[in-house]
Design an enzyme around this catalytic site. Structure first.
Site, PDB file in Angstrom:
ATOM      1  N   LYS A  29       0.854  -1.188   0.000  1.00 13.96           N
ATOM      2  CA  LYS A  29       0.000   0.000   0.000  1.00 13.96           C
ATOM      3  C   LYS A  29       0.892   1.240   0.000  1.00 13.96           C
ATOM      4  O   LYS A  29       1.767   1.398   0.869  1.00 13.96           O
ATOM      5  CB  LYS A  29      -0.863  -0.026   1.264  1.00 13.96           C
ATOM      6  CG  LYS A  29      -2.283   0.417   1.056  1.00 13.96           C
ATOM      7  CD  LYS A  29      -3.094   0.057   2.280  1.00 13.96           C
ATOM      8  CE  LYS A  29      -4.378   0.855   2.330  1.00 13.96           C
ATOM      9  NZ  LYS A  29      -5.098   0.647   3.588  1.00 13.96           N
TER      10      LYS A  29
HETATM   11  O1  G3P Z   1      -7.862   1.547   5.385  1.00 12.52           O
HETATM   12  C1  G3P Z   1      -8.198   2.795   4.954  1.00 12.52           C
HETATM   13  C2  G3P Z   1      -9.606   3.296   5.269  1.00 12.52           C
HETATM   14  O2  G3P Z   1     -10.533   2.266   5.046  1.00 12.52           O
HETATM   15  C3  G3P Z   1      -9.763   3.983   6.579  1.00 12.52           C
HETATM   16  O3  G3P Z   1     -11.082   4.201   6.949  1.00 12.52           O
HETATM   17  O4  G3P Z   1     -12.798   4.845   8.621  1.00 12.52           O
HETATM   18  O5  G3P Z   1     -10.383   5.497   8.984  1.00 12.52           O
HETATM   19  O6  G3P Z   1     -11.747   6.610   7.236  1.00 12.52           O
HETATM   20  P1  G3P Z   1     -11.519   5.343   8.010  1.00 12.52           P
END
Ligand code: G3P
Length: 215
Positions: A83
């Site tokens: 990533k």
């Molecule tokens: O892994 C990246 C993403 O899915 C993070 O989500 O909920 O922290 O915006 P969030």
């Protein structure tokens, strides 16, 4: 459509893996920090379950550092996707890593133009963060619609991985738009399974079954 868990919890991953609905896992530095465990150890445990796609994020911010970290991560297991953040340095690193055959997941994508660039440098996945756009009063699903259209227009093989999913309607809308993958927290995946009418219906069937004469 592939369903991924967005977590570094091996317990959560094992649970959904055993249910049989899990296609992959995405992690990020925040999720790894929550577990309080060594990153590589966690990655090895997830891969050992047989999960075919496990995204592991680099933390270097310069191209050379990202490439070096990406090379180290991909050596851990063949299921690892590296990533890389959507920056100029990240685009250059992705071009190099993808050129070597490493599958790259370009993350922190918030615009369709950024997604276009990710496809151009050969990313395997692009990760638009829809929940964080919704938080800013911008409809994250509009971004998914634009990316899916652009990738179809030019037949880019990059897969659209809908990230920052907060609830089941995000998954439903992403599926209707033809996104390749949605990654979500454990709680959201659990909600995909559940329906109160299923529980009520099952309880009624079992109660009625008691009235059936038994041999
Ligand atoms: O892994 C990246 C993403 O899915 C993070 O989500 O909920 O922290 O915006 P969030």
């Amino acid at each position: 459509m592939k369903l991924f868990l967005d977590t570094a919890s091996v317990t959560e991953i094992r649970t959904m893996w055993n249910v049989g609905i899990l296609d992959g896992v995405t992690t990020n530095p925040t999720l790894v920090a929550k577990e309080g465990r060594k990153f590589e150890e966690v990655l090895r445990e997830i891969c050992a379950l047989g999960v075919p796609s496990v995204s592991a994020e680099v933390v270097a911010t310069d191209t050379a550092g990202m490439v070096a970290e990406g090379r180290r991560l991909r050596e851990i297991h063949p299921s690892i996707y590296v990533k890389v953040p959507m920056t100029s340095a990240g685009l250059a690193a992705t071009r190099t890593l993808a050129g070597e055959g490493t599958r790259v997941n370009m993350t922190l994508v918030f615009s369709a133009n950024q997604a276009l660039l990710a496809a151009k440098v050969g990313a395997a996945y692009v990760s638009p963060f829809i929940g964080r756009l919704d938080d800013q009063s911008q409809d994250g699903m509009d971004l998914i619609r634009d990316i899916v259209t652009i990738y179809r227009n030019y037949r880019y093989p990059t897969q659209v991985l809908v990230a920052s999913v907060r609830h089941p309607v995000h998954v439903l809308e992403a599926a209707k738009l033809g996104a390749d993958i949605a990654t979500m927290p454990f709680g959201v995946m659990e909600k995909l399974v559940q329906h109160p009418l299923t529980d009520l219906g099952l309880a009624r069937f079992l109660k009625d079954w008691e009235k059936v004469p038994k041999a």
